[in-house]
Write a protein that holds these residues in place. Sequence first.
Motif, PDB file in Angstrom:
ATOM      1  N   ASN A   1       0.816  -1.213   0.000  1.00  0.00           N
ATOM      2  CA  ASN A   1       0.000   0.000   0.000  1.00  0.00           C
ATOM      3  C   ASN A   1       0.852   1.266   0.000  1.00  0.00           C
ATOM      4  OD1 ASN A   1      -2.875   0.931   0.193  1.00  0.00           O
ATOM      5  ND2 ASN A   1      -2.036   2.014   1.959  1.00  0.00           N
ATOM      6  N   SER A   2       2.018   1.204   0.646  1.00  0.00           N
ATOM      7  CA  SER A   2       2.909   2.371   0.674  1.00  0.00           C
ATOM      8  C   SER A   2       3.327   2.733  -0.747  1.00  0.00           C
ATOM      9  CB  SER A   2       4.147   2.068   1.506  1.00  0.00           C
ATOM     10  OG  SER A   2       3.781   1.668   2.793  1.00  0.00           O
TER      11      SER A   2
ATOM     12  N   HIS B   1       0.371   4.275  -2.557  1.00  0.00           N
ATOM     13  CA  HIS B   1       0.220   5.654  -2.095  1.00  0.00           C
ATOM     14  C   HIS B   1       1.262   6.550  -2.757  1.00  0.00           C
ATOM     15  CE1 HIS B   1      -0.212   9.119   0.537  1.00  0.00           C
ATOM     16  NE2 HIS B   1       1.095   9.150   0.529  1.00  0.00           N
TER      17      HIS B   1
ATOM     18  N   PHE C   1       0.412   7.564  -6.197  1.00  0.00           N
ATOM     19  CA  PHE C   1      -0.555   8.664  -6.248  1.00  0.00           C
ATOM     20  C   PHE C   1       0.145  10.004  -5.998  1.00  0.00           C
ATOM     21  CE2 PHE C   1      -4.263  11.199  -5.313  1.00  0.00           C
ATOM     22  CZ  PHE C   1      -5.246  10.614  -6.093  1.00  0.00           C
ATOM     23  N   PHE C   2       1.039   9.982  -5.036  1.00  0.00           N
ATOM     24  CA  PHE C   2       1.815  11.167  -4.694  1.00  0.00           C
ATOM     25  C   PHE C   2       2.617  11.668  -5.901  1.00  0.00           C
ATOM     26  CE2 PHE C   2       6.013  12.648  -3.037  1.00  0.00           C
ATOM     27  CZ  PHE C   2       5.602  13.736  -2.286  1.00  0.00           C
TER      28      PHE C   2
ATOM     29  N   ASN D   1      -8.363   0.689  -3.931  1.00  0.00           N
ATOM     30  CA  ASN D   1      -8.304   2.041  -3.352  1.00  0.00           C
ATOM     31  C   ASN D   1      -7.704   3.040  -4.334  1.00  0.00           C
ATOM     32  OD1 ASN D   1      -9.263   0.987  -1.017  1.00  0.00           O
ATOM     33  ND2 ASN D   1      -7.461   1.433   0.231  1.00  0.00           N
ATOM     34  N   TYR D   2      -6.657   2.579  -5.016  1.00  0.00           N
ATOM     35  CA  TYR D   2      -5.984   3.464  -5.967  1.00  0.00           C
ATOM     36  C   TYR D   2      -6.934   3.844  -7.102  1.00  0.00           C
ATOM     37  CZ  TYR D   2      -2.329   5.362  -8.963  1.00  0.00           C
ATOM     38  OH  TYR D   2      -1.569   6.206  -9.739  1.00  0.00           O
TER      39      TYR D   2
ATOM     40  N   PHE E   1      -6.211  10.817  -0.622  1.00  0.00           N
ATOM     41  CA  PHE E   1      -7.294  10.447  -1.534  1.00  0.00           C
ATOM     42  C   PHE E   1      -8.211   9.374  -0.971  1.00  0.00           C
ATOM     43  CE2 PHE E   1      -3.795   7.585  -2.542  1.00  0.00           C
ATOM     44  CZ  PHE E   1      -4.424   6.365  -2.690  1.00  0.00           C
TER      45      PHE E   1
ATOM     46  N   GLU F   1       1.557   8.607   3.611  1.00  0.00           N
ATOM     47  CA  GLU F   1       0.483   7.607   3.502  1.00  0.00           C
ATOM     48  C   GLU F   1      -0.495   7.666   4.688  1.00  0.00           C
ATOM     49  OE1 GLU F   1       2.263   3.744   3.660  1.00  0.00           O
ATOM     50  OE2 GLU F   1       0.400   2.662   3.236  1.00  0.00           O
TER      51      GLU F   1
ATOM     52  N   TRP G   1     -15.554   4.686   5.930  1.00  0.00           N
ATOM     53  CA  TRP G   1     -15.392   3.454   5.145  1.00  0.00           C
ATOM     54  C   TRP G   1     -13.976   2.910   5.304  1.00  0.00           C
ATOM     55  CZ3 TRP G   1     -11.830   3.530   1.074  1.00  0.00           C
ATOM     56  CH2 TRP G   1     -11.746   2.342   0.320  1.00  0.00           C
TER      57      TRP G   1
ATOM     58  N   ARG H   1      -3.105  -0.050   8.131  1.00  0.00           N
ATOM     59  CA  ARG H   1      -3.057   0.325   6.715  1.00  0.00           C
ATOM     60  C   ARG H   1      -3.520  -0.879   5.917  1.00  0.00           C
ATOM     61  NH1 ARG H   1       3.103   1.704   5.722  1.00  0.00           N
ATOM     62  NH2 ARG H   1       3.605   0.845   7.756  1.00  0.00           N
ATOM     63  N   PRO H   2      -4.008  -0.675   4.684  1.00  0.00           N
ATOM     64  CA  PRO H   2      -4.434  -1.819   3.878  1.00  0.00           C
ATOM     65  C   PRO H   2      -3.305  -2.832   3.688  1.00  0.00           C
ATOM     66  CG  PRO H   2      -5.152   0.233   2.866  1.00  0.00           C
ATOM     67  CD  PRO H   2      -4.260   0.609   4.010  1.00  0.00           C
TER      68      PRO H   2
END
Lengths: 350, 324
Positions: A196-197, A200, A203-204, A244-245, B164, B175, B204, B219-220
């Motif tokens: 996930n990092s 993320h 996205f950044f 999520n992304y 986001f 993050e 959510w 975190r996911p």
Amino acid sequence: MSSVSVPYAEQPQWADVVPLPQYEGVEPLAPIFYTNEYKDATDYLRGIVKTGEKSQRVLDLTKHIIQLNPAHYTAWQYRYETLLAIKSPLDVELELMDEIAIKHMKTYQVWHHRRLLMTHLLRNTDEASTSSSSRSPSQLASTELTFIARTLAEDAKNYHTWSYRQWLLAFFNDDSLWDRELDFVDSMLNHDIRNNSAWHHRFFVVFQSGVREGEKDRDRILRREFTYVKQNISLAPNNASSWNYLRGILDYNKIPYSRLTSFVQPYTVPHADVPSDLVDLEDPPPSRGAQLPSPGAIEFLADVYEEEGGNSILKATELWKSLASEHDTIRRRYWNSRMKEGLRAIQVKS
Amino acid sequence: MSRLLVPLHVQSIQNLGKSQDELVYHLTAHLRMNAVYWGLTALCIMDHKDALDRQEMIDFVTSCWDDEAGGFGAHPDHDAHLLSTLSAIQILIIQDALDCVDVDRVVKFILSLQQPSGVFAGDRFGEIDTRFLFCAVNALSLLGRLSELDVEKTVGYIVQCRNFDGGFGSSIGAESHAAQVFVCVGALAILDRLDEVDVPTLSWWLAERQLPNGGLNGRPEKLEDVCYSFWVLSAMSILNKVHWIDAEKLTSFILSAQDTDNGGIADRPGDMPDVFHTLFGVAGLSILGYPGLKDLDPVYCMPADLIERMGLRKGWKNLERRTS
């Protein structure tokens, strides 16, 4: 370090320092070997702090303490002040601390120290003494990015390390640094699609601080990102990070979820239709052997129906119901509440 | 289902610090003040506030005063830091001993750490984090001195940390992480600025933290950990969404992480317990309405009746306390 096992009191070069014990009058009942070493070193540090000495041997002493206890923030603080006071080259210090940083990457002081060094290096480029070489600040930052990548290879989700990387990129904000960042994210995600990092960070880079002046063709970038995330969902349809992304891209760019209905649908049903051998780049089908249906897909499709409104909300409630009762029972109360809200919306309208 | 082993946990907290000759005691000196706060709050929630000697505790806190900086260090002779300063204030308020602090100086110390961006540094060394921002807001609120804070600037920084996915990170660009979500939502709650939260998305995201085994992750795609029982639930309580959690399963998960021999709660079953996870396990259980526990204020992570008496209660909602 050669002096590790020799108490400071027995080292002639420390004879002039008066150690300051922490607990005066308290004798440890059962001292163990490394406790003594740690207490000895910190007693000498307190003695040094009291006199305000800034010298090479202070760097040796603080390094010793940091190796024993990387969370000792006074040691870090005093070390940094000493480096500046004696004009010790900071790029050398960075390299010297590489090993400690990797070993203790969960300790934030390790990263804060590097951040202070990098800040000083950038702000004081004219000062000849800050760096031992003629490398430019962005060259140093580039080296630092390589080092961070090496650290993340040890612990790919380390929060401090990732936020340090984000800080470094935004602080130097140099095109040559940003240019290679997407390749780096790719390599991290190739290694672990569920990181996930790394999602993320993508996205950044793509939508936030990493957006560059010249990148006017945002549509092309959006298409690239959709393709990328779809392929990743195809490989691992139950990866929360990629869903999520996908949601992040849509929300951020105010694109309706319905744009992806045809892509999502095959993921919401059990393996009824075995994917054909045709490669569909636009809507890649679930990979063979994937566990289906994917709760992330069902949830997504329900959002599409909810967005449509009207009678489609009934279709959404059916999907929420299947999540609550079968596919995501741990969150049944959440799905029940979505159902209730949906039905209320219908009643209000009618 | 197993039960919360209150007498054993009380005992394990009483035993903390009794073995000062062990290395681990020295290596955790930088967290000593926090550890005292964690232990005391856990005791309050288990209704054993008096299990630790009040005067001894107050003496320890005052011995950590850094007169040069005007704040509290984590340990005698340590430099003042926001983390330990907040813990010191919380301890002294719980023990009704705030009169031994020079409040004006502490307020000055706290405010001096705000950066031009609005975030706070933890100490003069300059590390910044939304955690420190929360410590500052929380402490100023407890001291009744929020009026001296530049609220717009502070809220402005938090808003820039919103991601986001609706969550918040430790700094701009970082993050989303459940602990950072708690500190940002907690600070916004204290400042009455929850309008800055994207409530549906964040609620959510918080609900998504529960894993099929009942535990919560931060975190996911990460492992569950007992401490998130507090970070996630507190934020959900502030947003009035705790009822979305599978409380039975989370309760069993927390209870299964207890050390049934020596007391204390670990991050997950089978690991070594510590006072940090003991507090956040007990705190999570209190929010979930576990029988026999005292109410916890999820914003301040302190006894709810105390915060209510101080007139600081916000509109959070824990699950109703069960009788059995």
